[in-house]
Design a protein around this motif. Sequence first.
Motif, PDB file in Angstrom:
ATOM      1  N   PRO A  65       0.828  -1.209   0.000  1.00  0.00           N
ATOM      2  CA  PRO A  65       0.000   0.000   0.000  1.00  0.00           C
ATOM      3  C   PRO A  65       0.860   1.256   0.000  1.00  0.00           C
ATOM      4  CG  PRO A  65      -0.119  -1.088   2.133  1.00  0.00           C
ATOM      5  CD  PRO A  65       0.717  -1.949   1.242  1.00  0.00           C
ATOM      6  N   VAL A  66       0.488   2.198  -0.843  1.00  0.00           N
ATOM      7  CA  VAL A  66       1.231   3.444  -0.955  1.00  0.00           C
ATOM      8  C   VAL A  66       0.420   4.547  -0.289  1.00  0.00           C
ATOM      9  CG1 VAL A  66       2.221   5.131  -2.546  1.00  0.00           C
ATOM     10  CG2 VAL A  66       2.269   2.706  -3.121  1.00  0.00           C
ATOM     11  N   LYS A  67       0.989   5.159   0.703  1.00  0.00           N
ATOM     12  CA  LYS A  67       0.296   6.251   1.374  1.00  0.00           C
ATOM     13  C   LYS A  67       0.796   7.556   0.769  1.00  0.00           C
ATOM     14  CE  LYS A  67      -1.102   7.995   5.786  1.00  0.00           C
ATOM     15  NZ  LYS A  67      -1.199   7.799   7.214  1.00  0.00           N
ATOM     16  N   ARG A  68      -0.103   8.283   0.178  1.00  0.00           N
ATOM     17  CA  ARG A  68       0.258   9.555  -0.440  1.00  0.00           C
ATOM     18  C   ARG A  68       0.098  10.674   0.571  1.00  0.00           C
ATOM     19  NH1 ARG A  68      -3.666   7.637  -4.357  1.00  0.00           N
ATOM     20  NH2 ARG A  68      -2.558   6.208  -5.700  1.00  0.00           N
ATOM     21  N   LYS A  69       1.076  11.556   0.594  1.00  0.00           N
ATOM     22  CA  LYS A  69       0.992  12.703   1.485  1.00  0.00           C
ATOM     23  C   LYS A  69       0.244  13.806   0.751  1.00  0.00           C
ATOM     24  CE  LYS A  69       3.819  15.664   4.456  1.00  0.00           C
ATOM     25  NZ  LYS A  69       2.682  16.284   5.013  1.00  0.00           N
ATOM     26  N   ARG A  70      -0.862  14.203   1.335  1.00  0.00           N
ATOM     27  CA  ARG A  70      -1.656  15.265   0.725  1.00  0.00           C
ATOM     28  C   ARG A  70      -1.020  16.612   0.978  1.00  0.00           C
ATOM     29  NH1 ARG A  70      -7.849  13.955   2.400  1.00  0.00           N
ATOM     30  NH2 ARG A  70      -8.045  12.034   1.242  1.00  0.00           N
ATOM     31  N   LYS A  71      -1.178  17.478  -0.001  1.00  0.00           N
ATOM     32  CA  LYS A  71      -0.696  18.841   0.157  1.00  0.00           C
ATOM     33  C   LYS A  71      -1.727  19.599   0.981  1.00  0.00           C
ATOM     34  CE  LYS A  71       1.541  22.316  -2.566  1.00  0.00           C
ATOM     35  NZ  LYS A  71       1.890  22.801  -3.878  1.00  0.00           N
ATOM     36  N   ARG A  72      -1.260  20.320   1.982  1.00  0.00           N
ATOM     37  CA  ARG A  72      -2.154  21.089   2.841  1.00  0.00           C
ATOM     38  C   ARG A  72      -1.883  22.570   2.683  1.00  0.00           C
ATOM     39  NH1 ARG A  72      -1.622  17.274   8.032  1.00  0.00           N
ATOM     40  NH2 ARG A  72      -3.258  15.817   7.452  1.00  0.00           N
ATOM     41  N   GLN A  73      -2.913  23.361   2.965  1.00  0.00           N
ATOM     42  CA  GLN A  73      -2.746  24.811   2.879  1.00  0.00           C
ATOM     43  C   GLN A  73      -1.757  25.309   3.929  1.00  0.00           C
ATOM     44  OE1 GLN A  73      -6.918  26.123   3.001  1.00  0.00           O
ATOM     45  NE2 GLN A  73      -6.544  27.019   0.986  1.00  0.00           N
ATOM     46  N   THR A  74      -1.588  24.548   5.001  1.00  0.00           N
ATOM     47  CA  THR A  74      -0.679  24.969   6.076  1.00  0.00           C
ATOM     48  C   THR A  74       0.778  24.607   5.787  1.00  0.00           C
ATOM     49  OG1 THR A  74      -1.122  22.906   7.239  1.00  0.00           O
ATOM     50  CG2 THR A  74      -2.425  24.823   7.887  1.00  0.00           C
ATOM     51  N   ASP A  75       1.052  23.857   4.718  1.00  0.00           N
ATOM     52  CA  ASP A  75       2.420  23.405   4.438  1.00  0.00           C
ATOM     53  C   ASP A  75       3.434  24.546   4.379  1.00  0.00           C
ATOM     54  OD1 ASP A  75       1.668  20.793   4.456  1.00  0.00           O
ATOM     55  OD2 ASP A  75       1.755  20.505   2.281  1.00  0.00           O
ATOM     56  N   GLY A  76       3.087  25.650   3.780  1.00  0.00           N
ATOM     57  CA  GLY A  76       4.014  26.774   3.675  1.00  0.00           C
ATOM     58  C   GLY A  76       4.255  27.491   4.999  1.00  0.00           C
ATOM     59  N   PHE A  77       3.461  27.165   5.994  1.00  0.00           N
ATOM     60  CA  PHE A  77       3.544  27.851   7.292  1.00  0.00           C
ATOM     61  C   PHE A  77       3.980  26.899   8.411  1.00  0.00           C
ATOM     62  CE2 PHE A  77       0.457  30.011   4.661  1.00  0.00           C
ATOM     63  CZ  PHE A  77       0.792  31.344   4.802  1.00  0.00           C
ATOM     64  N   HIS A  78       4.419  25.696   8.054  1.00  0.00           N
ATOM     65  CA  HIS A  78       4.690  24.659   9.044  1.00  0.00           C
ATOM     66  C   HIS A  78       5.726  25.078  10.095  1.00  0.00           C
ATOM     67  CE1 HIS A  78       3.983  20.542  10.296  1.00  0.00           C
ATOM     68  NE2 HIS A  78       5.247  20.487  10.625  1.00  0.00           N
ATOM     69  N   GLU A  79       6.859  25.613   9.637  1.00  0.00           N
ATOM     70  CA  GLU A  79       7.901  26.028  10.601  1.00  0.00           C
ATOM     71  C   GLU A  79       7.381  27.133  11.521  1.00  0.00           C
ATOM     72  OE1 GLU A  79       9.425  26.296   7.139  1.00  0.00           O
ATOM     73  OE2 GLU A  79       9.805  24.140   7.290  1.00  0.00           O
ATOM     74  N   GLN A  80       6.652  28.054  10.942  1.00  0.00           N
ATOM     75  CA  GLN A  80       6.084  29.167  11.710  1.00  0.00           C
ATOM     76  C   GLN A  80       5.089  28.639  12.752  1.00  0.00           C
ATOM     77  OE1 GLN A  80       4.340  32.029   9.074  1.00  0.00           O
ATOM     78  NE2 GLN A  80       4.294  33.650  10.594  1.00  0.00           N
ATOM     79  N   ILE A  81       4.258  27.693  12.345  1.00  0.00           N
ATOM     80  CA  ILE A  81       3.283  27.105  13.267  1.00  0.00           C
ATOM     81  C   ILE A  81       4.002  26.359  14.385  1.00  0.00           C
ATOM     82  CG2 ILE A  81       1.460  25.352  13.484  1.00  0.00           C
ATOM     83  CD1 ILE A  81       0.570  26.161  10.619  1.00  0.00           C
ATOM     84  N   GLU A  82       5.048  25.596  14.030  1.00  0.00           N
ATOM     85  CA  GLU A  82       5.820  24.868  15.051  1.00  0.00           C
ATOM     86  C   GLU A  82       6.417  25.825  16.078  1.00  0.00           C
ATOM     87  OE1 GLU A  82       8.659  22.459  12.901  1.00  0.00           O
ATOM     88  OE2 GLU A  82       7.540  20.655  13.436  1.00  0.00           O
ATOM     89  N   GLN A  83       6.996  26.925  15.590  1.00  0.00           N
ATOM     90  CA  GLN A  83       7.608  27.898  16.492  1.00  0.00           C
ATOM     91  C   GLN A  83       6.561  28.529  17.406  1.00  0.00           C
ATOM     92  OE1 GLN A  83      10.904  28.573  17.029  1.00  0.00           O
ATOM     93  NE2 GLN A  83      10.066  29.711  18.746  1.00  0.00           N
ATOM     94  N   LEU A  84       5.437  28.922  16.841  1.00  0.00           N
ATOM     95  CA  LEU A  84       4.366  29.515  17.638  1.00  0.00           C
ATOM     96  C   LEU A  84       3.815  28.509  18.656  1.00  0.00           C
ATOM     97  CD1 LEU A  84       2.594  31.461  14.760  1.00  0.00           C
ATOM     98  CD2 LEU A  84       3.757  32.502  16.716  1.00  0.00           C
TER      99      LEU A  84
END
Length: 132
Positions: A65-84
Motif C-alpha cells: 500500500p502506498v500512502k500519499r501525502k496530501r498537500k495542505r494549505q498549512t504546508d508553507g507555514f509549518h515552521e512558523q506554526i511549530e515555532q508559535l
Amino acid sequence: MDKTPSNETKLQRQQHEQQEKKWALIQTIQQEFKKGKKKAELAREFNLDPRTITKYIQYTGRPIPVKRKRKRQTDGFHEQIEQLERDANTVKQIYEHIRENGYTGTLSGVRITIESIRKEQKLQESFLGNIE
C-alpha cells in the motif's frame, strides 16, 4: 488472515481489512485466469477495468500500500506554526498570526496541523524516554 495488533486505530483496522479483501480478490482473479478464463471475461465478472485485471494477474506477492501525502494549505507555514506552538500560543492565536502573514485556509486546518505536531512531539518524547 493475519493477526492485527490490538493497538491499531479504527482507521488502521479498516485499512488492514481492505488490504486483506483486495489480496483475496487478486488471488481469486489469478486462480480464475490460470483455469483458463480470459481477461475480458474476468473484467466483466468482477466489474473491473481490463488493465486492472492485467495488473492483478502480474502480481507475484501482496501489493504494497502506498500512502500519499496530501498537500495542505498549512504546508508553507509549518515552521512558523511549530515555532508559535513551542512559544505556547493557542490554536486561535496561531491561526490569527499566520492569517496576518498570508494564510488563507481554515482554523480547522491549523488545528489539525497543530495536533499532528503535538502527536509527533509526544512520540519523540516517549521514544527518548525509553532510550534513557
